[in-house]
Scaffold this active site. Sequence first.
Site, PDB file in Angstrom:
ATOM      1  CB  SER A 407     -62.079  52.462  24.548  1.00  0.00           C
ATOM      2  OG  SER A 407     -62.369  52.281  25.885  1.00  0.00           O
ATOM      3  CG  HIS A 428     -61.313  57.035  26.419  1.00  0.00           C
ATOM      4  ND1 HIS A 428     -60.162  56.789  25.724  1.00  0.00           N
ATOM      5  CD2 HIS A 428     -61.644  55.867  27.019  1.00  0.00           C
ATOM      6  CE1 HIS A 428     -59.808  55.527  25.904  1.00  0.00           C
ATOM      7  NE2 HIS A 428     -60.682  54.958  26.683  1.00  0.00           N
ATOM      8  CD  GLU A 440     -57.731  59.477  24.181  1.00  0.00           C
ATOM      9  OE1 GLU A 440     -56.825  59.521  23.356  1.00  0.00           O
ATOM     10  OE2 GLU A 440     -58.541  58.527  24.240  1.00  0.00           O
ATOM     11  CG  ASN A 478     -57.216  52.737  23.533  1.00  0.00           C
ATOM     12  OD1 ASN A 478     -56.191  52.682  24.217  1.00  0.00           O
ATOM     13  ND2 ASN A 478     -58.415  52.578  24.039  1.00  0.00           N
TER      14      ASN A 478
END
Length: 700
Positions: A407, A428, A440, A478
């Site tokens: 991540s 991801h 992702e 994130n």
Amino acid sequence: MTSAVSYELVDEIGVITVDNPPVNALSHAVRQGLHDALRAAQQDASKAILIICAGRTFIAGADITEFGKPPQEPHLPDLCSEIENASKPVVAALHGTALGGGFEVALSCHYRCALATAKVGLPEVKLGLLPGAGGTQRTPRLAGVRAALDLITSGNPIDAAKAASLGLVDHLVEGDLREAAMAWCGELVAKNAPRRKTSELRVETISDGVLAEYRSKLAKRARGQIAPFKIVDCVEAAMTQPFPEGMATERKKFIECMQSPQSAAMRHMFFAERKSARIRGLSKDTPQRDIGKVGVIGAGTMGSGIAMNFANAGMDVVLLEVSDEALSNGLQIIARNYVGGIKRGKFTEAEALERRERIAGTTEYSSLADADLVVEAVFENLGLKQDIFAELDGVCKKGAILATNTSYQDVNRIAAATTRPEDVIGLHFFSPAHIMKLLEVVRADKTADDVLATCMALAKKIGKTPVVSGVCYGFIGNRMLSHYGREAQLCVIEGATPEAVDTAMEQWGMAMGPLAVFDLAGLDVGYKARQGLPEDQRGDPRASRVADTLVEMGRCGQKTSAGFYRYDADTRKRTSDPEVQALIEREAEALGVKRRDIDSSEIVDRLIFALVNEGMKIIDEGIAQRPGDIDVVYVYGYGFPAFRGGPMHYGDAVGLDQVLARVNEFRQRFGADNWSPAPLLEKLVADGTNLTDWAKANCS
Ligand code: 3H9
């Protein structure tokens, strides 16, 4: 006729064929062509008229690219009434997906046949619209009010058999559609079948109470959206008003929806999702590698969910763990998830078993030697991941794709642990990995084009919506979330309660408030990630102060039944906790923060504009290919409301000058460390332009 519609008379049947690839959308040329062909058919010797489509599908709806432009005659509702009022029986032959305006054309016909593989539906609500060519008036007349409400407010297609059971399709056929439909038309002509006008059918009435109950259910399911409620109004009008008035009600409400910012946002999402699958600089015919067998390293919650995705799509999976015990835990998670899927009606017991049996466990790296793709999903530690990739480099066959589900970690540094960085990529997944749609796809500096193309196609195959991201801490989602989360926690320290923050965001449209999300994900996850960073990179220490203290008290969120909230062990219902409030007040005092009242508009602006501002930086740095990609990430991965179109579309809709003014105000009030306006935001405001126009000129 037009180039999109042709007409021929074959054995007493006037055959109108729509041919407007890719999905036979009802562009102006199609509407004009249908109008002309109908006229021709009514003037020749034909005894019935057949409407059929070339290519992969029956008409899949109005042409969405024409929305927002001045409408051109013939308008679709008029065309539908021309069909219904035709002097000869009109039959629709459906295959593929007969959707929206396409299905409304079919509902205006006097008879409908369909291939058993066909699907029909009225998905307008997913574009913030309602069916605007009689769908809300004709569907209840054929299928009843309840079925119409379910079909139109959900927007989900149904298969031909279900449609037939509801009376929306009259006749199911097999084999060659044209041949079968022609034969059926012949039968209808032979028995002198009448023209059945749907508009003349009576609508069964249901009580006001049922409608009220439906509206109150929608208030929860479709919180914040306007179209679903207008759909109920229209279906109610079908019950209470004669057909022409019902059509007028539908028209009025359709136009209100079409002009709403919500529909603009949802139409933006429709195209953004399709565009996000395109990779800049990569041609459509980039070769792809075959993926038949997949290895997954790490059988925790993430790894187990990831393994299920591939097994569900028919691939063989080897799940690797360090010990038999850890492996057996992972296989149990998988078994539990499959039981959950059966309960939710996702698949049958037999299908679940077949899928589960595709996942084999191992503790030996050598079992990955023949895998075409390996996805590493161990915990966030760069050194550990580098060791695993060095090991994979030694074991995996030439040409295998080596992916990390990290991540946060630097995919370039992970790739550098191998002698084949061109085969390394980030994949991801989002938790729960077997359910969440977003993937992702992290393109590292040396990732080969065919590796990227393969992973994008593979994502589709396993039912994900992929978005390409460049390498940076946290990638697109994130990285932005850290700013959103920071502001949420600062609001708490400065005076808002956790519930005030979460409620403000939920009422604005987020699926779940940020603090409740932290509790769900586990407060210890962020805690460990922060501990792993050098002190100067841990962000504003005031922001994480309460969360860190909660973790140190053993309150890690839902899994410990306590975090920012207290959770009922059975129902997982959250309640506020005076102990947490006391803790917040203590920590604020220790930090020297003078608490104050914070209203919901400040909460929303701080959290959402923090996303927009960081998103602008991400675009400027080339981490995201285009603003719409960020919107896809947020809507599919973070519970951002589709009816607001993702953070970047929302920024444009509010006005970038307004966003910049608020960011500058926050910089003055809260300091430049957290609030430095993105250079791209300043530039676009100075140029007097918006992100949509900028993207048209700068992003392919
Ligand atoms: C409506 O009908 C209003 C009426 O009630 C009232 C009017 C008065 N228009 O999705 P794909 C393009 S509202 C224009 O990748 P798939 C799409 O952009 C409409 N273009 O394929 C893409 O272009 P590109 C109600 C459209 O096989 C290409 O076609 N109908 C439209 O995965 C391929 O699409 C809907 O909401 C359109 N209507 O899925 C249906 N539809 O290649 C919307 C598609 O340049 N469409 N395109 O990126 C879908 O759900 C899916 O496209 C479909 C095919 C299931 C049909």
